[in-house]
Write an enzyme that holds these catalytic residues in place. Structure first.
Site, PDB file in Angstrom:
ATOM      1  N   PRO A 113     -18.822  55.373  17.244  1.00  0.00           N
ATOM      2  CA  PRO A 113     -17.724  55.949  18.038  1.00  0.00           C
ATOM      3  C   PRO A 113     -16.707  54.880  18.410  1.00  0.00           C
ATOM      4  CG  PRO A 113     -19.667  55.645  19.413  1.00  0.00           C
ATOM      5  CD  PRO A 113     -20.048  55.188  18.018  1.00  0.00           C
ATOM      6  N   CYS A 114     -16.129  54.288  17.431  1.00  0.00           N
ATOM      7  CA  CYS A 114     -15.191  53.201  17.687  1.00  0.00           C
ATOM      8  C   CYS A 114     -14.013  53.683  18.537  1.00  0.00           C
ATOM      9  CB  CYS A 114     -14.696  52.613  16.378  1.00  0.00           C
ATOM     10  SG  CYS A 114     -14.368  53.862  15.155  1.00  0.00           S
ATOM     11  N   HIS A 115     -13.824  54.980  18.593  1.00  0.00           N
ATOM     12  CA  HIS A 115     -12.691  55.492  19.381  1.00  0.00           C
ATOM     13  C   HIS A 115     -12.967  55.346  20.877  1.00  0.00           C
ATOM     14  CE1 HIS A 115     -15.476  58.909  19.023  1.00  0.00           C
ATOM     15  NE2 HIS A 115     -15.070  59.164  20.255  1.00  0.00           N
TER      16      HIS A 115
END
Length: 94
Positions: A61-63
DNA sequence: CGTATGACGTGCA
DNA sequence: GTGCACGCCATAC
């Protein structure tokens, strides 16, 4: 069991970053600097963004990784996409 | 090995 | 609060 290398870990900084980012719970955000700190290099926040950007790995979940300022920062899939995802999780964007 | 790059952070005007 | 310049570290070539 293969002996552990006494030398420095062959594991790139990238792997550590992924491991940490992957552990980010939904609805929560983590700053690049914080990730770097958890990774063992509190001053490598620069490398964090660099790694994520090049990796394009959807497995993490790099966001959920943003700046300490509360800004979005960026997203290789599109900054708009990141905002949408964060907003969906209940995170407000400045 | 050295240079260039990059999704940052901090300081100052 | 905003904008700019510098410094920082890891990775790629």
């Amino acid at each position: 069991m293969p002996k552990k290398s006494l030398k420095k870990p062959i594991i790139p900084f990238q792997k550590k970053v992924f491991d940490i980012v992957k552990k980010i719970p939904r609805g929560k955000t983590l700053a690049y600097k914080k990730v770097a700190e958890l990774a063992g290099s509190p001053n490598a926040y620069r490398a964090i963004g660099n790694i994520l950007n090049k990796n394009k790995n959807n497995k993490i979940p790099c966001h959920r990784v943003i700046m300490l300022n509360g800004r979005i920062g960026g997203y290789n899939k599109g900054i708009k996409r990141k905002i949408f995802l964060l907003k969906k999780e209940g995170i407000k964007i400045k």
